[in-house]
Design an enzyme around this catalytic site. Structure first.
Site, mmCIF file in Angstrom:
data_model
loop_
_atom_site.group_PDB
_atom_site.id
_atom_site.type_symbol
_atom_site.label_atom_id
_atom_site.label_comp_id
_atom_site.label_asym_id
_atom_site.label_seq_id
_atom_site.Cartn_x
_atom_site.Cartn_y
_atom_site.Cartn_z
ATOM 1 N N GLY A 11 0.782 -1.237 0.000
ATOM 2 C CA GLY A 11 0.000 0.000 0.000
ATOM 3 C C GLY A 11 0.808 1.277 0.000
ATOM 4 O O GLY A 11 0.312 2.329 0.414
ATOM 5 N N SER A 12 2.040 1.219 -0.482
ATOM 6 C CA SER A 12 2.825 2.464 -0.504
ATOM 7 C C SER A 12 2.229 3.462 -1.500
ATOM 8 O O SER A 12 2.253 4.675 -1.264
ATOM 9 C CB SER A 12 4.303 2.190 -0.808
ATOM 10 O OG SER A 12 4.467 1.723 -2.117
ATOM 11 N N ASN A 13 1.654 2.961 -2.597
ATOM 12 C CA ASN A 13 0.985 3.879 -3.534
ATOM 13 C C ASN A 13 -0.295 4.440 -2.929
ATOM 14 O O ASN A 13 -0.619 5.612 -3.134
ATOM 15 C CB ASN A 13 0.682 3.164 -4.859
ATOM 16 C CG ASN A 13 1.920 3.075 -5.724
ATOM 17 O OD1 ASN A 13 2.337 4.066 -6.318
ATOM 18 N ND2 ASN A 13 2.531 1.908 -5.762
ATOM 19 N N MET A 89 -3.674 -6.949 -8.066
ATOM 20 C CA MET A 89 -3.221 -8.273 -8.514
ATOM 21 C C MET A 89 -4.338 -9.195 -8.987
ATOM 22 O O MET A 89 -4.211 -10.419 -8.917
ATOM 23 C CB MET A 89 -2.408 -8.991 -7.399
ATOM 24 C CG MET A 89 -1.277 -8.188 -6.800
ATOM 25 S SD MET A 89 -0.190 -7.428 -8.019
ATOM 26 C CE MET A 89 0.891 -8.771 -8.382
ATOM 27 N N ARG A 90 -5.421 -8.612 -9.446
ATOM 28 C CA ARG A 90 -6.493 -9.427 -10.046
ATOM 29 C C ARG A 90 -6.993 -8.732 -11.289
ATOM 30 O O ARG A 90 -7.141 -7.511 -11.289
ATOM 31 C CB ARG A 90 -7.693 -9.538 -9.089
ATOM 32 C CG ARG A 90 -7.526 -10.598 -8.077
ATOM 33 C CD ARG A 90 -8.789 -10.768 -7.258
ATOM 34 N NE ARG A 90 -8.474 -11.630 -6.142
ATOM 35 C CZ ARG A 90 -8.408 -12.941 -6.222
ATOM 36 N NH1 ARG A 90 -8.696 -13.558 -7.349
ATOM 37 N NH2 ARG A 90 -8.077 -13.659 -5.173
ATOM 38 N N ASN A 106 -4.567 2.138 -13.742
ATOM 39 C CA ASN A 106 -3.640 1.210 -13.087
ATOM 40 C C ASN A 106 -2.230 1.790 -13.139
ATOM 41 O O ASN A 106 -1.899 2.545 -14.055
ATOM 42 C CB ASN A 106 -3.675 -0.134 -13.821
ATOM 43 C CG ASN A 106 -2.769 -1.174 -13.187
ATOM 44 O OD1 ASN A 106 -2.682 -1.291 -11.962
ATOM 45 N ND2 ASN A 106 -2.066 -1.938 -14.008
ATOM 46 N N HIS A 108 1.820 0.567 -13.176
ATOM 47 C CA HIS A 108 2.617 -0.633 -13.426
ATOM 48 C C HIS A 108 4.103 -0.270 -13.464
ATOM 49 O O HIS A 108 4.486 0.716 -14.102
ATOM 50 C CB HIS A 108 2.187 -1.275 -14.750
ATOM 51 C CG HIS A 108 2.897 -2.556 -15.012
ATOM 52 N ND1 HIS A 108 2.561 -3.737 -14.363
ATOM 53 C CD2 HIS A 108 3.950 -2.858 -15.802
ATOM 54 C CE1 HIS A 108 3.368 -4.690 -14.770
ATOM 55 N NE2 HIS A 108 4.228 -4.190 -15.638
#
Ligand code: GRF
Length: 185
Positions: A11-13, A89-90, A106, A108
């Site tokens: 959860g750093s983002n 991750m889904r 998203n 990445h």
């Protein structure tokens, strides 16, 4: 703009986005975290920040459709303008993506379309490329794919360890995600 974050890891983002909202760097209201991992550190971060959490475990549902229906049902309590994926991750189903059309983004850790998937930073090192980076993009029906909002490169030093590169990539992510949200809001 009401923002939901989908995350299931460190959860750093998530923390970087919460900070950006608090510091008014982005004109957004952080309304809810959606996670499928009750034990994830991001859930603890949300609770500390007094942000609502929707916890939905995939194994509690027979199908992905049921799992997503539960998320959609609970998201209805909030007027969500934007969903930011940050280590969820889904893959979301085409139906879900359509429902929130052009409202799911998203982040990445690579210069997409290079190095899709869960090991993008290691894959870039292993491929011995000189540059990698971070991409923020709209989500479509393919993994790590869709119109790019913002992309920035980072040099891979010959001496870089995975750990050292990960640190620089994550620091860049924390700057880039709020910037990308600003661009589209
Ligand atoms: C980040 O590297 C992001 O790019 C990827 O998943 C990771 C999540 O990290 N999609 P964190 O949980 O935000 O620290």
């Amino acid at each position: 703009m009401n923002l939901a974050i989908f995350a299931s890891g460190n959860g750093s983002n998530f923390a970087a986005l919460v900070k950006a909202v608090e510091e008014k760097k982005i004109k957004a209201k952080f309304v809810v975290l959606v996670s499928d991992k009750p034990e994830a550190f991001v859930v603890e971060r949300a609770r500390k920040a007094k942000i609502a959490v929707i916890l939905v475990k995939r194994e509690d549902f027979v199908s992905r459709a049921d799992f997503e229906a539960a998320i959609i049902q609970r998201l209805k309590n909030y007027k969500i303008d934007l969903i930011a994926l940050a280590g969820f991750m889904r893959m979301l189903s085409p139906g879900f993506v359509k429902l929130y059309r052009k409202r799911i983004i998203n982040i990445h850790p690579s210069l997409l379309p290079a190095f899709k998937g869960a090991h993008a930073i290691k894959d870039a090192i292993d491929a011995k490329v000189s540059f990698t980076g971070v991409t923020v993009h709209f989500v479509d029906n393919q993994m790590d794919h869709g119109p790019v909002i913002l992309q920035k490169q980072i040099k891979i030093k010959r001496t870089d360890t995975l750990n050292a590169l990960e640190k620089r990539i994550h620091a860049l992510e924390h700057k880039l995600y709020p910037q990308a949200i600003k661009i589209i809001s």
